[in-house]
Design an enzyme around this catalytic site. Structure first.
Site, PDB file in Angstrom:
ATOM      1  N   GLU A   1       4.466  -5.421   7.184  1.00 36.96           N
ATOM      2  CA  GLU A   1       3.712  -4.363   7.865  1.00 36.96           C
ATOM      3  C   GLU A   1       4.103  -4.149   9.317  1.00 36.96           C
ATOM      4  O   GLU A   1       4.056  -3.032   9.825  1.00 36.96           O
ATOM      5  CB  GLU A   1       2.198  -4.650   7.790  1.00 36.96           C
ATOM      6  CG  GLU A   1       1.579  -4.454   6.428  1.00 36.96           C
ATOM      7  CD  GLU A   1       1.652  -5.686   5.547  1.00 36.96           C
ATOM      8  OE1 GLU A   1       2.380  -6.639   5.879  1.00 36.96           O
ATOM      9  OE2 GLU A   1       0.972  -5.683   4.501  1.00 36.96           O
TER      10      GLU A   1
ATOM     11  N   GLY B   1       0.583  -5.008   0.627  1.00 39.37           N
ATOM     12  CA  GLY B   1      -0.605  -5.041  -0.236  1.00 39.37           C
ATOM     13  C   GLY B   1      -0.335  -5.702  -1.581  1.00 39.37           C
ATOM     14  O   GLY B   1      -1.257  -6.236  -2.211  1.00 39.37           O
TER      15      GLY B   1
ATOM     16  N   GLU C   1      -0.683  -9.251  -0.941  1.00 39.88           N
ATOM     17  CA  GLU C   1      -2.117  -9.508  -0.728  1.00 39.88           C
ATOM     18  C   GLU C   1      -2.889  -9.492  -2.051  1.00 39.88           C
ATOM     19  O   GLU C   1      -3.815 -10.286  -2.245  1.00 39.88           O
ATOM     20  CB  GLU C   1      -2.678  -8.456   0.240  1.00 39.88           C
ATOM     21  CG  GLU C   1      -2.107  -8.617   1.640  1.00 39.88           C
ATOM     22  CD  GLU C   1      -2.442  -7.454   2.552  1.00 39.88           C
ATOM     23  OE1 GLU C   1      -1.946  -6.334   2.295  1.00 39.88           O
ATOM     24  OE2 GLU C   1      -3.216  -7.647   3.506  1.00 39.88           O
TER      25      GLU C   1
ATOM     26  N   ALA D   1       0.868  -1.173   0.000  1.00 35.57           N
ATOM     27  CA  ALA D   1       0.000   0.000   0.000  1.00 35.57           C
ATOM     28  C   ALA D   1       0.908   1.226   0.000  1.00 35.57           C
ATOM     29  O   ALA D   1       2.074   1.146   0.423  1.00 35.57           O
ATOM     30  CB  ALA D   1      -0.881  -0.005   1.245  1.00 35.57           C
TER      31      ALA D   1
HETATM   32  N1  COA Z   1       4.626   3.116  -0.542  1.00 37.85           N
HETATM   33  C1  COA Z   1       5.016   4.273  -1.076  1.00 37.85           C
HETATM   34  N2  COA Z   1       6.164   4.426  -1.752  1.00 37.85           N
HETATM   35  C2  COA Z   1       6.924   3.341  -1.915  1.00 37.85           C
HETATM   36  C3  COA Z   1       6.573   2.091  -1.382  1.00 37.85           C
HETATM   37  C4  COA Z   1       5.352   1.998  -0.674  1.00 37.85           C
HETATM   38  N3  COA Z   1       4.918   0.851  -0.160  1.00 37.85           N
HETATM   39  N4  COA Z   1       7.547   1.203  -1.694  1.00 37.85           N
HETATM   40  C5  COA Z   1       8.476   1.887  -2.390  1.00 37.85           C
HETATM   41  N5  COA Z   1       8.108   3.192  -2.527  1.00 37.85           N
HETATM   42  C6  COA Z   1       8.803   4.252  -3.222  1.00 37.85           C
HETATM   43  C7  COA Z   1       9.993   4.770  -2.407  1.00 37.85           C
HETATM   44  O1  COA Z   1       9.561   5.702  -1.444  1.00 37.85           O
HETATM   45  C8  COA Z   1      10.835   5.411  -3.502  1.00 37.85           C
HETATM   46  O2  COA Z   1      10.252   6.617  -3.857  1.00 37.85           O
HETATM   47  P1  COA Z   1      11.193   7.942  -4.059  1.00 37.85           P
HETATM   48  O3  COA Z   1      12.125   7.570  -5.184  1.00 37.85           O
HETATM   49  O4  COA Z   1      10.237   9.027  -4.410  1.00 37.85           O
HETATM   50  O5  COA Z   1      11.911   8.134  -2.770  1.00 37.85           O
HETATM   51  C9  COA Z   1      10.616   4.452  -4.676  1.00 37.85           C
HETATM   52  O6  COA Z   1       9.398   3.770  -4.409  1.00 37.85           O
HETATM   53  C10 COA Z   1      11.718   3.438  -4.834  1.00 37.85           C
HETATM   54  O7  COA Z   1      11.838   2.722  -3.606  1.00 37.85           O
HETATM   55  P2  COA Z   1      13.229   2.509  -2.836  1.00 37.85           P
HETATM   56  O8  COA Z   1      12.911   2.240  -1.398  1.00 37.85           O
HETATM   57  O9  COA Z   1      14.147   3.645  -3.116  1.00 37.85           O
HETATM   58  O10 COA Z   1      13.763   1.197  -3.557  1.00 37.85           O
HETATM   59  P3  COA Z   1      14.768   0.125  -2.950  1.00 37.85           P
HETATM   60  O11 COA Z   1      15.161  -0.737  -4.097  1.00 37.85           O
HETATM   61  O12 COA Z   1      15.857   0.788  -2.172  1.00 37.85           O
HETATM   62  O13 COA Z   1      13.906  -0.733  -1.904  1.00 37.85           O
HETATM   63  C11 COA Z   1      11.959  -1.958  -1.173  1.00 37.85           C
HETATM   64  C12 COA Z   1      12.858  -1.550  -2.368  1.00 37.85           C
HETATM   65  C13 COA Z   1      10.747  -2.684  -1.742  1.00 37.85           C
HETATM   66  C14 COA Z   1      12.752  -2.904  -0.248  1.00 37.85           C
HETATM   67  C15 COA Z   1      11.539  -0.707  -0.384  1.00 37.85           C
HETATM   68  O14 COA Z   1      11.020   0.243  -1.296  1.00 37.85           O
HETATM   69  C16 COA Z   1      10.500  -0.954   0.676  1.00 37.85           C
HETATM   70  O15 COA Z   1      10.807  -1.476   1.724  1.00 37.85           O
HETATM   71  N6  COA Z   1       9.228  -0.533   0.395  1.00 37.85           N
HETATM   72  C17 COA Z   1       8.153  -0.614   1.367  1.00 37.85           C
HETATM   73  C18 COA Z   1       7.652  -2.024   1.522  1.00 37.85           C
HETATM   74  C19 COA Z   1       6.560  -2.079   2.565  1.00 37.85           C
HETATM   75  O16 COA Z   1       6.773  -1.836   3.727  1.00 37.85           O
HETATM   76  N7  COA Z   1       5.352  -2.419   2.109  1.00 37.85           N
HETATM   77  C20 COA Z   1       4.206  -2.530   2.962  1.00 37.85           C
HETATM   78  C21 COA Z   1       3.466  -1.255   3.023  1.00 37.85           C
HETATM   79  S1  COA Z   1       2.053  -1.369   4.088  1.00 37.85           S
END
Ligand code: COA
Length: 260
Positions: free
Chosen positions: A135, A112, A115, A67
């Site tokens: 989460e 999400g 999910e 999400a």
């Molecule tokens: N919501 C909003 N933005 C997200 C996102 C999410 N769930 N997951 C990634 N993004 C965005 C990042 O903020 C970043 O945006 P920016 O360039 O404007 O800063 C962009 O996507 C790229 O993500 P980044 O974190 O830089 O990539 P990465 O390769 O270093 O890491 C992940 C990849 C997937 C490990 C990491 O993005 C992450 O942990 N995301 C969240 C996962 C999560 O907790 N999901 C559950 C949400 S309830």
């Protein structure tokens, strides 16, 4: 079909390809996207030209990384519940779709995103896919059905472990646990999904809808799945396609189904 901003849609040979189109945010699921997905599902349900759908993410990196965390700012208990309820309603429409929906998991399927993949009937993962429910690291739990569907797919013990450790698992582990149906190279991911879809399309559409309905009945509160199967079996017998399928078998020819 109408143009969407968060989703790309394309119908080829009766298969609707839905591509989550927020590559710069790793295809994070924001509210607008959930709304647009709902609209696309209406099209899937109602458009006779569409026989099934494949959902994937734009780009090589993510199916959907969860999400949209940016939209969590200022959220309170009531709006949190509303957000989860909205996601549930839309994902139930995927799960209950009478037409098959396959997730083509092309990278991160977190929160999400995992999910969403689990709400689909089948999951085909590319070798670089990563699944997880992180989460709890945010002080949250899954809100789009993850605590339920993960248990259904991989069992309580493994589900609790993934949900509590927030560990990501790779595609091979997802396959071993039963979270992924298949793991394939990234360049043949969509083609593999289309191949599975074409097998499903070759059989009787009402029977497919009744298989989905009966299997889902197993997990519905207050519904006796065996009784649901009895009713669905009776309804299949009542179709033209049942007559055609059994007649074609006896006549040693390929059945031509009309979906009625
Ligand atoms: N919501 C909003 N933005 C997200 C996102 C999410 N769930 N997951 C990634 N993004 C965005 C990042 O903020 C970043 O945006 P920016 O360039 O404007 O800063 C962009 O996507 C790229 O993500 P980044 O974190 O830089 O990539 P990465 O390769 O270093 O890491 C992940 C990849 C997937 C490990 C990491 O993005 C992450 O942990 N995301 C969240 C996962 C999560 O907790 N999901 C559950 C949400 S309830």
């Amino acid at each position: 079909m109408k143009q969407f901003t968060t989703l790309l849609t394309e119908i080829t040979d009766g298969i609707l390809l839905i591509t989550i189109n927020r590559e710069d945010k790793l295809n994070a699921l924001n509210k607008a996207l959930i709304g647009e997905l709902d609209e696309v599902l209406t099209e899937l349900y109602n458009n006779a030209e569409i026989k099934g759908a494949i959902i994937t993410g734009k780009g090589p990196k993510a199916f959907a990384a969860g999400a949209d965390i940016a939209e969590f700012k200022g959220i309170d208990e009531a709006s949190g519940k509303a957000l989860a309820k909205r996601g549930h309603d839309v994902f139930f429409r995927i799960e209950n779709s009478p037409k098959p929906v396959i997730a083509a998991v092309n990278g991160f399927a977190l929160g999400g995103g995992c999910e969403l993949a689990m709400a689909c009937h089948l999951r085909v993962a590319s070798e670089n896919a990563k699944f997880g429910q992180p989460e709890v690291k945010l002080g949250l739990i899954p809100g789009y059905g993850g605590t339920q569907r993960l248990v259904q797919l991989i069992g309580k013990g493994k589900a609790l472990e993934l949900l509590m450790t927030a560990d990501n698992i790779d595609a091979a582990t997802a396959l071993r646990l039963g979270l992924a149906n298949h793991v394939v190279a990234p360049d043949v991911l969509i083609e593999t999904c289309k191949g599975i879809m074409n097998k499903i399309r070759a059989v009787a559409p009402v029977a497919i809808a009744k298989v989905i309905e009966s299997v889902n009945a197993h997990f519905k509160d207050g519904v006796d799945g065996f009784e649901a199967e009895v009713n669905a079996f009776g309804q299949c017998v009542n179709t033209t396609d049942f007559v055609e399928g059994t007649t074609a078998f006896v006549e040693k020819r390929k059945a031509v189904f009309i979906g009625k």
